[in-house]
Motif scaffolding. Structure first.
Motif, short mmCIF file in Angstrom:
data_model
loop_
_atom_site.label_atom_id
_atom_site.label_comp_id
_atom_site.label_asym_id
_atom_site.label_seq_id
_atom_site.Cartn_x
_atom_site.Cartn_y
_atom_site.Cartn_z
N ALA A 298 2.63 -1.92 -7.30
CA ALA A 298 3.24 -1.38 -6.04
C ALA A 298 1.91 -2.09 -5.07
CB ALA A 298 2.79 0.02 -5.84
N ARG A 299 2.36 -2.30 -3.83
CA ARG A 299 1.66 -3.05 -2.70
C ARG A 299 0.96 -1.70 -1.91
NH1 ARG A 299 4.73 -7.58 0.31
NH2 ARG A 299 3.06 -7.40 1.70
N ILE A 300 -0.53 -1.71 -1.95
CA ILE A 300 -1.26 -0.67 -1.35
C ILE A 300 -2.03 -1.29 -0.46
CG2 ILE A 300 -2.78 1.18 -1.37
CD1 ILE A 300 -1.91 1.61 -4.42
N SER A 301 -1.87 -0.91 1.06
CA SER A 301 -2.60 -1.45 2.09
C SER A 301 -3.23 -0.48 2.74
CB SER A 301 -1.84 -2.12 3.08
OG SER A 301 -1.00 -3.19 2.64
N MET A 302 -4.73 -0.46 2.41
CA MET A 302 -5.76 0.63 2.86
C MET A 302 -6.53 0.42 4.06
SD MET A 302 -8.29 2.93 0.25
CE MET A 302 -9.80 2.06 0.53
N GLY A 303 -6.59 1.05 4.87
CA GLY A 303 -7.51 1.03 6.24
C GLY A 303 -8.22 2.01 6.26
N ALA A 304 -9.62 2.18 6.65
CA ALA A 304 -10.50 3.10 6.88
C ALA A 304 -11.01 3.05 8.27
CB ALA A 304 -11.60 3.10 5.82
N ALA A 305 -11.01 4.33 8.95
CA ALA A 305 -11.68 4.43 10.36
C ALA A 305 -12.76 5.30 10.28
CB ALA A 305 -10.72 4.66 11.31
N VAL A 306 -14.00 5.03 11.04
CA VAL A 306 -15.04 6.16 11.01
C VAL A 306 -15.24 6.37 12.37
CG1 VAL A 306 -17.59 6.25 10.87
CG2 VAL A 306 -16.39 5.06 9.10
N LEU A 307 -14.84 7.80 12.66
CA LEU A 307 -14.96 8.38 14.02
C LEU A 307 -16.13 9.35 14.22
CD1 LEU A 307 -11.18 9.19 14.33
CD2 LEU A 307 -12.36 7.13 15.00
N ASP A 308 -16.81 9.23 15.52
CA ASP A 308 -17.73 10.33 15.78
C ASP A 308 -17.27 11.51 15.88
OD1 ASP A 308 -19.33 8.03 16.26
OD2 ASP A 308 -19.01 8.02 18.32
N GLY A 309 -18.10 12.36 15.10
CA GLY A 309 -17.36 14.03 15.33
C GLY A 309 -16.80 14.32 13.94
N TRP A 310 -16.70 13.49 13.00
CA TRP A 310 -15.99 13.71 11.89
C TRP A 310 -16.76 13.97 10.81
CZ3 TRP A 310 -10.76 13.43 10.22
CH2 TRP A 310 -9.56 13.54 11.13
N THR A 311 -18.12 13.92 10.85
CA THR A 311 -19.10 14.08 9.86
C THR A 311 -18.64 15.38 9.10
OG1 THR A 311 -20.74 13.27 11.14
CG2 THR A 311 -21.65 14.74 9.18
N GLY A 312 -18.48 15.11 7.56
CA GLY A 312 -18.24 16.31 6.62
C GLY A 312 -16.65 16.46 6.45
N ARG A 313 -15.62 15.52 7.17
CA ARG A 313 -14.33 15.75 7.20
C ARG A 313 -13.90 14.37 7.10
NH1 ARG A 313 -12.33 16.70 13.04
NH2 ARG A 313 -10.43 16.84 11.95
N LEU A 314 -12.69 14.39 6.32
CA LEU A 314 -11.83 13.31 5.72
C LEU A 314 -10.47 13.63 5.64
CD1 LEU A 314 -12.94 10.99 2.91
CD2 LEU A 314 -10.60 11.84 3.12
N ALA A 315 -9.65 12.68 6.13
CA ALA A 315 -8.26 13.01 6.27
C ALA A 315 -7.38 11.85 5.87
CB ALA A 315 -7.79 13.02 7.75
N LEU A 316 -6.44 11.91 4.90
CA LEU A 316 -5.83 10.82 4.47
C LEU A 316 -4.14 10.77 5.02
CD1 LEU A 316 -6.63 11.11 0.55
CD2 LEU A 316 -7.80 9.61 2.40
N THR A 317 -3.64 9.79 5.43
CA THR A 317 -2.31 9.82 5.86
C THR A 317 -1.70 8.45 5.03
OG1 THR A 317 -2.72 8.43 7.69
CG2 THR A 317 -2.53 10.94 7.98
N VAL A 318 -0.44 8.71 4.56
CA VAL A 318 0.48 7.74 3.96
C VAL A 318 1.58 7.35 4.34
CG1 VAL A 318 1.30 7.10 1.61
CG2 VAL A 318 -0.83 8.12 1.69
N LEU A 319 2.09 6.29 4.62
CA LEU A 319 3.34 5.55 4.75
C LEU A 319 3.77 4.91 3.71
CD1 LEU A 319 5.12 6.16 7.37
CD2 LEU A 319 4.32 3.57 8.21
N ALA A 320 4.82 5.40 3.11
CA ALA A 320 5.37 4.97 1.79
C ALA A 320 6.78 4.42 2.02
CB ALA A 320 5.18 5.85 0.51
N ALA A 321 7.18 3.35 1.44
CA ALA A 321 8.32 2.77 1.58
C ALA A 321 8.95 3.06 -0.03
CB ALA A 321 8.38 1.08 1.66
N GLU A 322 9.68 4.19 -0.14
CA GLU A 322 10.41 4.23 -1.65
C GLU A 322 11.30 3.46 -2.00
OE1 GLU A 322 11.90 8.43 -3.79
OE2 GLU A 322 11.72 8.48 -1.86
N HIS A 323 12.12 2.90 -1.35
CA HIS A 323 13.11 2.02 -1.55
C HIS A 323 12.67 0.51 -0.96
CE1 HIS A 323 15.56 5.40 -2.54
NE2 HIS A 323 15.72 5.89 -1.35
#
Length: 397
Positions: A298-323
């Motif tokens: 499977a092809r996994i393209s990962m990107g990461a962003a560091v935002l001010d005010g997000w200390t102690g927080r982490l969010a994951l979002t995925v966009l997947a092509a099942e077909h």
């Protein structure tokens, strides 16, 4: 030297993906209104509606009223045909709205009148203007009634024929994430928050300079080879174990069917958003867990962003092509779009023209059915359209 450096930086910013986020109807406007409340330095955001009062009330600055003649500013009243007529009445305004952008993120709540009828029209116009079109849509809760659900499925089938890909978020599936005693306003607010989180995560990776950037070509490849359908997932965490919390929420939650979608997906985009404390070890853990959950190759393209005010927080979002349909190799032959297709036409538009050239059985509506016969709609898919066309499969000459 300083002036040259400043110009180079300005040019680099201008070369980033130009994103338009458009909410159609009341549901789409509500999602984007929620998104803007926590969105620093947002992209161009527009609200499109037939309801003049709803437009006036939205916090979105760019407002586009459609169908003043047919709807008279009173909304579509749940009539999807009226929504379609309203969009067609203001084609020039919609075309001017999308001009100058690379990507349209279209947001709509299907089942009512304005969004169900107008969203496919806007998607078609944007593709004609060369934009990549990714639609985020919600489907009604079961308690909203059979008629609303049926109309939503018909609108979903239309939109899948007009957009490059559709991310479908059934409200009923998201309901499984909520306690049984959740109030109705809180349930809809939760849906809005999930959708806006996906939009913000994707835009952040495309339009900002990040720790790990996502190229527009990565998104374009995923969307144009997804068979017109993508799946979306979201997870978040806080504190020392924030990465594990976000992974559990994402991989074990109902949005991705407890990991089944990831296990079947051939390609996906993974967005990581955190604060200055986001560590290399957390990124390695996230990537490893996704590799373990995904199918081999499977092809996994990962990107990461560091935002001010997000200390102690982490969010994951995925966009997947099942077909996932792997793009052809550069030296392979692709079905000819016909003599009328310009050589410099965007790839997404060329593919759409191929489909349209083959869907002439039913006349001008290009839906792939026989004239005067209702389409066979099952779970949003028009079964009268051949599978290879619905999934965007390229047939070699």
């Amino acid at each position: 030297m300083s002036a040259i450096s400043d110009n180079a930086q300005e040019n680099a910013r201008e070369l980033r993906c130009r994103v338009l986020v458009a909410g159609i109807g009341g549901g789409g406007g509500n999602v984007l209104g929620h998104a803007l409340s926590g969105w620093n330095d947002p992209p161009t955001v527009a609200a499109i509606n037939t309801d003049a009062r709803a437009l006036e009330a939205t916090p979105i600055g760019l407002k586009v009223a459609i169908g003043r003649t047919v709807a008279k500013g009173l909304g579509a009243g749940g009539d999807a045909e009226l929504g379609r007529l309203a969009a067609n009445e203001d084609l020039d305004a919609l075309r001017a709205l999308v001009a100058g952008h690379d990507l349209l993120l279209l947001v709509a709540g299907l089942g009512g009148g304005t969004a169900t009828g107008a969203a496919p029209v806007l998607a078609r116009i944007a593709r004609e203007e060369g934009l990549l079109v990714l639609a985020y849509v919600t489907l009604p809760f079961a308690f909203e009634g059979a008629r609303r659900q049926e109309q939503a499925q018909e609108g979903l089938a239309d939109l899948r024929q007009s957009a490059d890909a559709v991310v479908c978020l059934p409200n009923q599936r998201l309901h499984a994430l909520l306690p049984p005693d959740t109030s109705l306003p809180d349930a809809f607010a939760f849906v809005d928050r999930m959708t806006s989180a996906g939009l913000r995560g994707l835009w952040t990776l495309l339009a900002r300079d990040n720790m790990l950037n996502l190229d527009f070509s990565d998104l374009q490849s995923l969307v144009e080879n997804s068979g017109n359908e993508c799946c979306f997932g979201y997870g978040e965490g806080q504190g020392a174990g924030k990465a594990d919390q976000a992974l559990r929420g994402l991989l074990d939650g109902p949005m991705l069917e407890k990991g089944r979608v990831i296990a079947n997906s051939g390609a996906m985009i993974l967005s990581v958003t955190g604060g200055p404390d986001l560590s290399l070890a957390e990124l390695e853990t996230i990537h490893r867990r996704f590799q373990e959950a995904a199918r081999p190759g499977a092809r996994i393209s990962m990107g990461a962003a560091v935002l001010d005010g997000w200390t102690g927080r982490l969010a994951l979002t995925v966009l997947a092509a099942e077909h996932w349909i792997p793009p052809p190799k550069p030296d392979s032959l692709v079905m000819d779009a016909g003599p009328d297709a310009p050589a410099d036409e965007p790839a997404g538009r060329r593919r759409k023209n191929v489909q349209q050239s083959e869907l002439q059985l039913g006349g001008a509506n290009d839906r792939g059915r026989f004239r005067d016969v209702a389409p066979t709609i099952v779970e949003g898919a028009d079964l009268d359209i051949p599978v290879y066309i619905r999934r965007g499969i390229r047939i070699p000459s």
